[in-house]
Design a protein around this motif. Structure first.
Motif, PDB file in Angstrom:
ATOM      1  N   GLY A 173      -5.297   5.836  -8.893  1.00 20.79           N
ATOM      2  CA  GLY A 173      -5.522   7.040  -8.014  1.00 20.79           C
ATOM      3  C   GLY A 173      -5.720   6.597  -6.726  1.00 20.79           C
ATOM      4  N   PRO A 174      -5.529   7.285  -5.723  1.00 21.62           N
ATOM      5  CA  PRO A 174      -5.757   6.945  -4.294  1.00 21.62           C
ATOM      6  C   PRO A 174      -7.135   6.376  -3.720  1.00 21.62           C
ATOM      7  CG  PRO A 174      -5.143   8.899  -4.356  1.00 21.62           C
ATOM      8  CD  PRO A 174      -5.217   8.713  -5.807  1.00 21.62           C
ATOM      9  N   ASP A 175      -7.104   5.442  -2.990  1.00 26.58           N
ATOM     10  CA  ASP A 175      -8.420   4.890  -2.211  1.00 26.58           C
ATOM     11  C   ASP A 175      -9.407   5.712  -1.664  1.00 26.58           C
ATOM     12  OD1 ASP A 175      -8.462   2.458  -4.013  1.00 26.58           O
ATOM     13  OD2 ASP A 175      -6.795   1.756  -2.464  1.00 26.58           O
TER      14      ASP A 175
ATOM     15  N   SER B  73       0.858  -1.095   0.186  1.00 28.62           N
ATOM     16  CA  SER B  73      -0.065  -0.085   0.001  1.00 28.62           C
ATOM     17  C   SER B  73       0.924   1.164  -0.066  1.00 28.62           C
ATOM     18  CB  SER B  73      -0.952   0.007   1.173  1.00 28.62           C
ATOM     19  OG  SER B  73      -0.129   0.075   2.410  1.00 28.62           O
ATOM     20  N   ILE B  74       0.428   2.429  -0.118  1.00 24.93           N
ATOM     21  CA  ILE B  74       1.122   3.695  -0.292  1.00 24.93           C
ATOM     22  C   ILE B  74       0.454   4.699   0.475  1.00 24.93           C
ATOM     23  CG2 ILE B  74       1.846   5.484  -2.004  1.00 24.93           C
ATOM     24  CD1 ILE B  74       1.659   3.394  -4.460  1.00 24.93           C
ATOM     25  N   LEU B  75       1.222   5.459   1.056  1.00 23.69           N
ATOM     26  CA  LEU B  75       0.889   6.438   1.883  1.00 23.69           C
ATOM     27  C   LEU B  75       1.622   7.387   1.134  1.00 23.69           C
ATOM     28  CD1 LEU B  75      -0.798   7.428   4.411  1.00 23.69           C
ATOM     29  CD2 LEU B  75       1.270   7.149   5.596  1.00 23.69           C
ATOM     30  N   SER B  76       0.798   8.679   0.653  1.00 23.69           N
ATOM     31  CA  SER B  76       1.452   9.918  -0.320  1.00 23.69           C
ATOM     32  C   SER B  76       0.876  11.115   0.044  1.00 23.69           C
ATOM     33  CB  SER B  76       1.337   9.476  -1.644  1.00 23.69           C
ATOM     34  OG  SER B  76       0.022   9.161  -2.083  1.00 23.69           O
TER      35      SER B  76
ATOM     36  N   THR C 223      -3.450   4.550  -0.733  1.00 21.28           N
ATOM     37  CA  THR C 223      -3.619   3.741  -1.855  1.00 21.28           C
ATOM     38  C   THR C 223      -3.310   2.200  -1.733  1.00 21.28           C
ATOM     39  OG1 THR C 223      -3.218   5.444  -3.443  1.00 21.28           O
ATOM     40  CG2 THR C 223      -3.108   3.432  -4.388  1.00 21.28           C
ATOM     41  N   MET C 224      -4.046   1.441  -2.023  1.00 24.56           N
ATOM     42  CA  MET C 224      -3.801  -0.059  -2.025  1.00 24.56           C
ATOM     43  C   MET C 224      -3.456  -0.679  -3.383  1.00 24.56           C
ATOM     44  SD  MET C 224      -7.201  -1.433   0.452  1.00 24.56           S
ATOM     45  CE  MET C 224      -6.677  -3.031   0.360  1.00 24.56           C
TER      46      MET C 224
END
Length: 177
Positions: A136-138, A110-113, A126-127
């Protein structure tokens, strides 16, 4: 018989009575205006601290929970650098890629941005799909920070969050694996 003339008392108010009444009215109006200005000042202070009292603890709870369960992580300058396969960085990163080990031994990410996906800048989650490209982000974790950056300092993950009024918070996470 002479008609007895009655002395009539004058109707209305004297100048002194009117001046006194106006003075009291003006003083009440001034006190009301002072109270109103004080309430506006308190509201400004309350709004300035809203990020610190509402958003910052929520960000902290989420980040602590997610990062503590991650198997490892990597930092990237921005979301495009991650998508293009650029090398990870140690400072000045806007993207934190987290990898988690599933119960069956496989890995997921997953992404933390901090980015602006078209709905305004913010801290997004974002998963990453198992196969396929990153979309795109969840969801938005918070849209109030004006800047979020990640860095690894002496092996410890640090996340610096700058609030809408210039507040700076630094979260320290786990050591890099």
């Amino acid at each position: 018989m002479k008609a007895v003339q009655k002395l009539r008392s004058p109707k209305g108010y004297t100048l002194i009575e009117l001046s006194l009444a106006m003075s009291v009215g003006i003083m009440v109006a001034i006190m009301g205006l002072m109270l109103f200005n004080q309430q506006l000042a308190f509201l400004r202070i309350f709004k300035a601290q809203d990020f610190l009292t509402r958003e910052a603890p929520m960000i902290n709870n989420y980040v602590v929970r997610v990062i503590s369960t991650a198997e490892d992580y990597r930092l990237y300058e921005d979301i495009d650098a991650l998508k293009n396969g650029s090398d990870p960085v140690l400072t000045g990163a806007k993207v934190l890629l987290l990898r988690f080990r599933e119960a069956n031994g496989t890995m997921r990410a997953s992404i933390l941005s901090f980015e602006d996906p078209g709905t305004g800048p913010g801290l997004y989650y974002t998963m990453v799909p198992e196969m396929g490209s990153i979309t795109g982000p969840d969801w938005a974790l918070s849209k109030q920070p004006s800047l979020v950056s990640f860095a690894v300092e002496q092996g410890v993950l640090r996340m610096q969050v700058t609030g809408p009024n210039g507040e700076e918070l630094i979260y320290s996470g786990t050591q890099q694996l």
